[in-house]
Design a protein around this motif. Structure first.
Motif, PDB file in Angstrom:
ATOM      1  N   GLY A  14       0.826  -1.208   0.000  1.00 11.89           N
ATOM      2  CA  GLY A  14       0.000   0.000   0.000  1.00 11.89           C
ATOM      3  C   GLY A  14       0.857   1.253   0.000  1.00 11.89           C
ATOM      4  N   PRO A  15       0.291   2.402   0.485  1.00 14.11           N
ATOM      5  CA  PRO A  15       1.025   3.669   0.516  1.00 14.11           C
ATOM      6  C   PRO A  15       2.316   3.535   1.308  1.00 14.11           C
ATOM      7  N   ALA A  16       3.405   4.070   0.755  1.00 11.07           N
ATOM      8  CA  ALA A  16       4.711   3.990   1.409  1.00 11.07           C
ATOM      9  C   ALA A  16       5.134   5.368   1.893  1.00 11.07           C
ATOM     10  N   ASP A  17       6.186   5.328   2.697  1.00 10.29           N
ATOM     11  CA  ASP A  17       6.792   6.566   3.209  1.00 10.29           C
ATOM     12  C   ASP A  17       5.786   7.424   3.969  1.00 10.29           C
ATOM     13  N   ARG A  18       4.942   6.777   4.761  1.00  8.34           N
ATOM     14  CA  ARG A  18       4.011   7.495   5.627  1.00  8.34           C
ATOM     15  C   ARG A  18       4.603   7.616   7.026  1.00  8.34           C
ATOM     16  N   GLU A  19       4.077   8.563   7.794  1.00  8.31           N
ATOM     17  CA  GLU A  19       4.555   8.757   9.164  1.00  8.31           C
ATOM     18  C   GLU A  19       3.655   7.970  10.114  1.00  8.31           C
ATOM     19  N   VAL A  20       4.260   7.044  10.850  1.00  2.56           N
ATOM     20  CA  VAL A  20       3.534   6.177  11.776  1.00  2.56           C
ATOM     21  C   VAL A  20       3.991   6.494  13.192  1.00  2.56           C
ATOM     22  N   SER A  55       2.865  15.679  13.729  1.00  2.91           N
ATOM     23  CA  SER A  55       2.226  15.256  12.497  1.00  2.91           C
ATOM     24  C   SER A  55       2.482  13.776  12.267  1.00  2.91           C
ATOM     25  N   PHE A  56       1.438  13.033  11.895  1.00  2.00           N
ATOM     26  CA  PHE A  56       1.576  11.620  11.556  1.00  2.00           C
ATOM     27  C   PHE A  56       0.364  11.194  10.752  1.00  2.00           C
ATOM     28  N   ASP A  57       0.511  10.051  10.075  1.00  2.00           N
ATOM     29  CA  ASP A  57      -0.571   9.537   9.224  1.00  2.00           C
ATOM     30  C   ASP A  57      -1.308   8.364   9.847  1.00  2.00           C
ATOM     31  N   LEU A  58      -0.691   7.702  10.806  1.00  2.00           N
ATOM     32  CA  LEU A  58      -1.316   6.541  11.448  1.00  2.00           C
ATOM     33  C   LEU A  58      -0.779   6.409  12.865  1.00  2.00           C
ATOM     34  N   CYS A  59      -1.678   6.183  13.805  1.00  2.21           N
ATOM     35  CA  CYS A  59      -1.271   5.925  15.192  1.00  2.21           C
ATOM     36  C   CYS A  59      -1.541   4.454  15.504  1.00  2.21           C
ATOM     37  N   LEU A  85      -7.732  10.777  10.370  1.00  6.50           N
ATOM     38  CA  LEU A  85      -6.504  10.365  11.044  1.00  6.50           C
ATOM     39  C   LEU A  85      -6.752   9.005  11.693  1.00  6.50           C
ATOM     40  N   PRO A  86      -6.260   7.914  11.068  1.00  5.11           N
ATOM     41  CA  PRO A  86      -6.595   6.573  11.551  1.00  5.11           C
ATOM     42  C   PRO A  86      -5.828   6.179  12.815  1.00  5.11           C
ATOM     43  N   PHE A 119      -1.798  -8.281   9.155  1.00  6.06           N
ATOM     44  CA  PHE A 119      -1.415  -7.010   9.777  1.00  6.06           C
ATOM     45  C   PHE A 119      -1.053  -5.969   8.708  1.00  6.06           C
ATOM     46  N   ALA A 120      -0.289  -6.404   7.703  1.00  6.27           N
ATOM     47  CA  ALA A 120       0.081  -5.484   6.630  1.00  6.27           C
ATOM     48  C   ALA A 120      -1.161  -4.971   5.907  1.00  6.27           C
ATOM     49  N   ALA A 121      -2.137  -5.857   5.696  1.00  8.03           N
ATOM     50  CA  ALA A 121      -3.368  -5.462   5.024  1.00  8.03           C
ATOM     51  C   ALA A 121      -4.138  -4.445   5.854  1.00  8.03           C
ATOM     52  N   ARG A 122      -4.170  -4.644   7.184  1.00  4.43           N
ATOM     53  CA  ARG A 122      -4.876  -3.700   8.059  1.00  4.43           C
ATOM     54  C   ARG A 122      -4.209  -2.314   7.987  1.00  4.43           C
ATOM     55  N   VAL A 123      -2.889  -2.269   8.059  1.00  5.33           N
ATOM     56  CA  VAL A 123      -2.165  -0.995   7.994  1.00  5.33           C
ATOM     57  C   VAL A 123      -2.389  -0.327   6.639  1.00  5.33           C
ATOM     58  N   ASP A 124      -2.257  -1.113   5.565  1.00  2.77           N
ATOM     59  CA  ASP A 124      -2.453  -0.560   4.226  1.00  2.77           C
ATOM     60  C   ASP A 124      -3.856   0.025   4.067  1.00  2.77           C
ATOM     61  N   SER A 125      -4.839  -0.682   4.579  1.00  2.44           N
ATOM     62  CA  SER A 125      -6.221  -0.239   4.444  1.00  2.44           C
ATOM     63  C   SER A 125      -6.437   1.111   5.131  1.00  2.44           C
ATOM     64  N   LEU A 126      -5.911   1.250   6.338  1.00  3.77           N
ATOM     65  CA  LEU A 126      -6.072   2.514   7.061  1.00  3.77           C
ATOM     66  C   LEU A 126      -5.344   3.652   6.362  1.00  3.77           C
ATOM     67  N   LEU A 127      -4.150   3.388   5.868  1.00 10.08           N
ATOM     68  CA  LEU A 127      -3.395   4.434   5.178  1.00 10.08           C
ATOM     69  C   LEU A 127      -4.052   4.813   3.850  1.00 10.08           C
TER      70      LEU A 127
END
Length: 488
Positions: A14-20, A55-59, A85-86, A119-127
């Motif tokens: 999914g989306p890369a280079d996001r702030e977690v 600032s972040f894209d996912l918590c 903000l997921p 887990f990767a699918a869950r993170v990708d979906s939220l992002l």
């Protein structure tokens, strides 16, 4: 979290280079989770509530951290609105809170252990949801800004002092799709009556067919056009309408015609008055002056010396009035030719010819010239008439028996211009005439004796130049120098 290592080994699609933001208690599991996420994203590990201010894209939070910071997380999510903000919550079997109690804050809940693919699918979906929500929010802001800009433009058009219309292109008729408030005020027709009709419904029996034909030809050729048309208001009264129409294109195709209407009735009435007055001045007055001059001549031939002097005065006054009539007629002929022509005029050659004409008209005067050898072109068709009028004005105020007049031409570099200087050995232009010309308006107390200087001013200013007075009584005409465009 026995499956954390499996998560670390996974590759996200999914989306890369996001702030977690990772709100997980310290330990081996947090290290493995952070290591896996860092393969694709920027990870910031924290335990303090202050971390939520950044600032972040996912918590990603575990049960304990989520329980401690739930209200702060909820506030942070509200601040992000209308964006998204997921929050991903990690729970183990011994967590005190159950998922159904947490959906009001958390956007997804993962019970550990969990497989790496899930887990990767869950993170990708939220992002992905985060990206889509951000894009939608930005689109919404742009749409709101566009709508507001359109509303401002519409308000500006509605408030414009001239009539504005929009019309669809069609075969024969071009029905209007919009009219502004000024159009309603000028024509008397409300929008609900005008919209849907071609603008030709304003025409009547006195409308000039030639003006209509010119507009129709331009519209058919999809070209802009401007003309004066006699139109009729809703109440039947007539008014002169200055109509300007231009095509509106999209991808090269005309999709609409925009029209501008101005009520110029007052201007037309003034023009008609001037035409009538000019006819009276140039025809009736001149005929009457000829009669006066004829009878004055007969009176001088048949009376004694005392009455002969009176007759001479009558003839002089008649001659002055006739010259005034000729000047007005000359202005009438000259003014239509004041438009700047495409071809430049050689000022040097024109002034040389003008000097000969002035000398012929004033045989008692000596006319001298100081001219450069090379041509100096300027875009001013009436420069010869302007120089002649300036010369005649100075000589008219010169009471010497043998006046001397000099005409000189020079090129100035700052700004680039051609200057024509007219000077004589007389007193020059009277101060009151200078003041009138520099002020640009006459009054009952301050007015010019004739039209010569006005004609000079009109000709030079129409070409973008200026007229100035020197201390020695000189008149200087400055005209923009015509520069040849480089060949490409």
């Amino acid at each position: 979290m026995s499956n954390s290592r499996e998560v670390a080994d996974d590759t996200w699609e999914g989306p890369a280079d996001r702030e977690v933001l990772l709100l997980v208690r310290p330990g081996r599991d947090r290290e493995l989770l952070a290591e896996g996420l860092r393969q694709v994203h920027d990870v910031r590990v924290a335990e303090s509530v202050d971390a939520l201010k950044g600032s972040f894209d996912l918590c990603v939070a575990d049960g304990r951290s989520f329980g401690r910071h739930r209200e702060a997380i909820q506030r942070r999510k509200r601040e992000e609105q209308p964006g998204f903000l997921p929050v991903l919550l990690l729970l183990t079997g011994d967590s005190p809170d159950r998922p159904e109690e947490l959906w009001a804050v958390a956007d997804d809940v993962v019970e550990l252990p969990v497989g790496r693919v899930e887990f990767a699918a869950r993170v990708d979906s939220l992002l992905e949801r985060r990206v889509m929500a951000t894009e939608l929010a930005e689109t919404s802001r742009e749409l709101d800004a566009t709508v507001e800009e359109l509303r401002m433009k519409e308000r500006a058009i509605d408030a414009a002092p001239v009539g504005v219309t929009m019309a669809e292109p069609g075969d024969g008729d071009n029905p209007m799709t919009y009219v502004n408030a000024a159009f309603e005020r000028i024509t008397g027709y409300p929008a609900e009556v005008a919209v849907g009709q071609d603008c030709n419904f304003l025409q009547g029996e006195a409308t000039d067919p030639e003006a209509i034909r010119r507009m129709a030809m331009a519209i058919d050729a999809e070209e802009p056009v401007a003309t004066d048309v006699l139109n009729y208001r809703e109440d039947g009264s007539r008014f002169w309408n200055r109509v300007e129409i231009a095509p509106v294109r999209k991808d090269g195709e005309v999709v609409s015609f925009v029209g501008f209407q101005s009520d110029i009735t007052d201007r037309k009435i003034r023009e008609q008055r001037l035409e009538v007055l000019n006819r009276l001045l140039t025809h009736n007055l001149r005929n009457g002056l000829n009669v006066i001059e004829g009878y004055a001549t007969m009176l001088a031939e048949e009376t004694d010396d005392d009455l002969t002097g009176y007759a001479d005065r009558i003839r002089d006054a008649a001659a002055r009035l006739e010259r005034l009539s000729e000047n007005v007629h000359r202005v009438e002929r000259a003014l239509p030719d004041l438009e700047v022509e495409a071809e430049p005029v050689d000022v040097v050659a024109t002034v040389r010819t003008t000097a000969d004409a002035v000398a012929e008209h004033n045989p008692a005067a000596t006319v001298e010239t100081e001219l450069p050898e090379t041509p100096l072109p300027a875009r001013c068709e009436g420069v010869g008439l302007a120089v002649e009028e300036a010369a005649e004005t100075l000589l008219g105020h010169n009471d010497r028996e043998t006046p001397v007049l000099e005409l000189s031409v020079a090129a100035a570099t700052d700004p680039a211009a051609v200057t024509v200087t007219v000077v004589d050995d007389g007193p020059g232009v009277p101060d009151y005439e200078r003041e009138v010309l520099e002020a640009g308006v006459e009054s009952p107390l301050k007015h010019s004796d004739g039209v010569g200087l006005w004609l000079v001013q009109w000709i030079v200013s129409s070409a973008g130049g200026s007229v100035s007075f020197g201390e020695n009584g000189a008149l200087t005409l400055a005209l923009p120098l015509h520069e040849e465009e480089p060949e490409t």
